[in-house]
Scaffold this motif. Sequence first.
Motif, mmCIF file in Angstrom:
data_model
loop_
_atom_site.group_PDB
_atom_site.id
_atom_site.type_symbol
_atom_site.label_atom_id
_atom_site.label_comp_id
_atom_site.label_asym_id
_atom_site.label_seq_id
_atom_site.Cartn_x
_atom_site.Cartn_y
_atom_site.Cartn_z
ATOM 1 N N LYS A 298 2.783 5.485 -10.291
ATOM 2 C CA LYS A 298 2.134 4.809 -11.418
ATOM 3 C C LYS A 298 3.044 4.796 -12.643
ATOM 4 C CE LYS A 298 -2.375 6.091 -9.579
ATOM 5 N NZ LYS A 298 -3.542 7.008 -9.693
ATOM 6 N N HIS B 116 -2.888 5.410 -3.026
ATOM 7 C CA HIS B 116 -3.971 6.229 -2.501
ATOM 8 C C HIS B 116 -3.431 7.598 -2.103
ATOM 9 C CE1 HIS B 116 -6.631 2.699 -2.192
ATOM 10 N NE2 HIS B 116 -5.515 2.060 -1.891
ATOM 11 N N VAL C 199 -8.801 -2.563 3.648
ATOM 12 C CA VAL C 199 -8.179 -3.256 2.526
ATOM 13 C C VAL C 199 -8.354 -4.764 2.687
ATOM 14 C CG1 VAL C 199 -5.884 -3.499 3.564
ATOM 15 C CG2 VAL C 199 -6.114 -3.346 1.086
ATOM 16 N N GLU C 200 -8.555 -5.449 1.580
ATOM 17 C CA GLU C 200 -8.727 -6.901 1.612
ATOM 18 C C GLU C 200 -7.369 -7.604 1.475
ATOM 19 O OE1 GLU C 200 -11.470 -8.561 2.240
ATOM 20 O OE2 GLU C 200 -12.572 -6.685 2.496
ATOM 21 N N LEU D 285 -7.977 3.134 5.292
ATOM 22 C CA LEU D 285 -7.453 2.254 4.250
ATOM 23 C C LEU D 285 -6.873 0.983 4.856
ATOM 24 C CD1 LEU D 285 -5.856 5.007 2.015
ATOM 25 C CD2 LEU D 285 -7.606 3.383 1.257
ATOM 26 N N ALA E 196 1.000 -0.792 -9.183
ATOM 27 C CA ALA E 196 -0.419 -1.040 -9.459
ATOM 28 C C ALA E 196 -1.278 0.102 -8.925
ATOM 29 C CB ALA E 196 -0.845 -2.353 -8.814
ATOM 30 N N ALA E 197 -2.114 0.644 -9.776
ATOM 31 C CA ALA E 197 -2.893 1.835 -9.426
ATOM 32 C C ALA E 197 -3.789 1.598 -8.221
ATOM 33 C CB ALA E 197 -3.720 2.287 -10.633
ATOM 34 N N HIS E 198 -4.332 0.388 -8.068
ATOM 35 C CA HIS E 198 -5.264 0.155 -6.963
ATOM 36 C C HIS E 198 -4.572 0.097 -5.611
ATOM 37 C CE1 HIS E 198 -3.900 -3.999 -7.591
ATOM 38 N NE2 HIS E 198 -4.363 -4.273 -6.378
ATOM 39 N N THR E 199 -3.231 0.084 -5.590
ATOM 40 C CA THR E 199 -2.495 0.105 -4.324
ATOM 41 C C THR E 199 -2.044 1.509 -3.942
ATOM 42 O OG1 THR E 199 -0.291 -0.258 -5.299
ATOM 43 C CG2 THR E 199 -1.640 -2.219 -4.846
ATOM 44 N N ILE F 290 -3.205 -8.409 -1.020
ATOM 45 C CA ILE F 290 -3.186 -7.362 -2.054
ATOM 46 C C ILE F 290 -2.309 -7.876 -3.191
ATOM 47 C CG2 ILE F 290 -2.481 -5.011 -2.570
ATOM 48 C CD1 ILE F 290 -2.921 -4.346 0.322
ATOM 49 N N LEU G 30 0.850 -1.191 0.000
ATOM 50 C CA LEU G 30 0.000 0.000 0.000
ATOM 51 C C LEU G 30 0.878 1.231 0.000
ATOM 52 C CD1 LEU G 30 -2.951 -0.577 2.526
ATOM 53 C CD2 LEU G 30 -3.112 -0.217 0.054
#
Length: 390
Positions: free
Chosen positions: A172, A182, A385-386, A381, A177-180, A389, A159
């Motif tokens: 990026k 924030h 978060v699940e 976050l 990875a964009a989803h990591t 990752i 993260l």
Amino acid sequence: MPTPEKTSSSQIISPRTVLVVFGTRPEAIKMFPVIHALKADPRFRVVTCVSAQHRGMLDQVLQIAGIVPDHDLDLMRPDQTLDALTAALLVELGKVMDVARPDWVVVQGDTATAMAGALAAYYRKLPVAHVEAGLRSHNIYHPWPEEINRKIIGTIAALHFAPTETSAAALKAENVAAHTVHVTGNTVIDALEWVTARIAAEPALAAGLADLEARFAGKRIIGVTSHRRENFGGGLEAIADAIRRIAERPDVALIFPVHPNPNVRRVMDAALAGLPNVAMIEPLDYPHFARLIAISEIMLTDSGGVQEEAPALGKPVLVMRETTERPEGVVAGTARLVGTDADRIVSEIFTLLDDKAAYSAMARAHNPFGDGQSARRIVELLANVEYPIL
């Protein structure tokens, strides 16, 4: 990696164990709002570990923030090399992780402690969350060794808490990875708002500058910090020359908390000792440093954190470096890169002192680094978060 127990929404979920690792004064300032927020949240069990990469200056922040570390490694030794420090950090932080068995390891910024913490976590397949992720100067020797430290952490982290859109974009661009990634803002603004409120409620916390304020009454105060490794030698000598020349103005006073590193003190003592308009003082604790920014008209620095803090209090920042990993301040107009050329430093200071429009343009520029809610965003976050990752 350890994971929280998977339960339905109607069941109690066991708290996630978060190991927060830090070691320097700047890390402590930017981490204590996160620690406070985590400890106030029942979804977490918080374990704190300090390396004491800065001993005295770290302890000052821990005291004002009310944090007693669960693990204090006390690793600094006189004249310790970077490789010896890094080796000790890697081994000792690993031992703490083996005991704590955290669900997350949280590191901040770009120090040897942060880098070794991330690497020790990686060796144990523990997920790393990086506070203040994505800062880049794109020069591996400026700042040195921080640029490489943060790139290493960026490769490991699961993260990335980027303080700005610029830092998120830098990650990026490196195929993170964009989803990591924030954008949370910078926790230094949370810390500054917290300590400013404390000082307002308890003025005695920052009363130690009263004598200097009285001594320099009627003068325009410039706050100075300088300690960058890449400026050791000729750079620091040029900075000292610039300070000496600025101090020749009768309307100006400079307050300079001098870093304890002998490479800094030796140069500054030789050039500035005895000058009536220059107060070279011991490093300040956090409340007093916040007070210094508040009473200064301009901040002259090679620090990273000051580029973020001073604009929050409406103070222009002249940055004595050739590059910055915080270009947002330069773009917004709150900061200006002036390098270490003495003539340039003096010219830029005099422009701000003598040109009201130039000063106002920097003092009123929007601070791009945060709104004081960064720690809250980070905690949410980490809570939501699940696992895992990917």
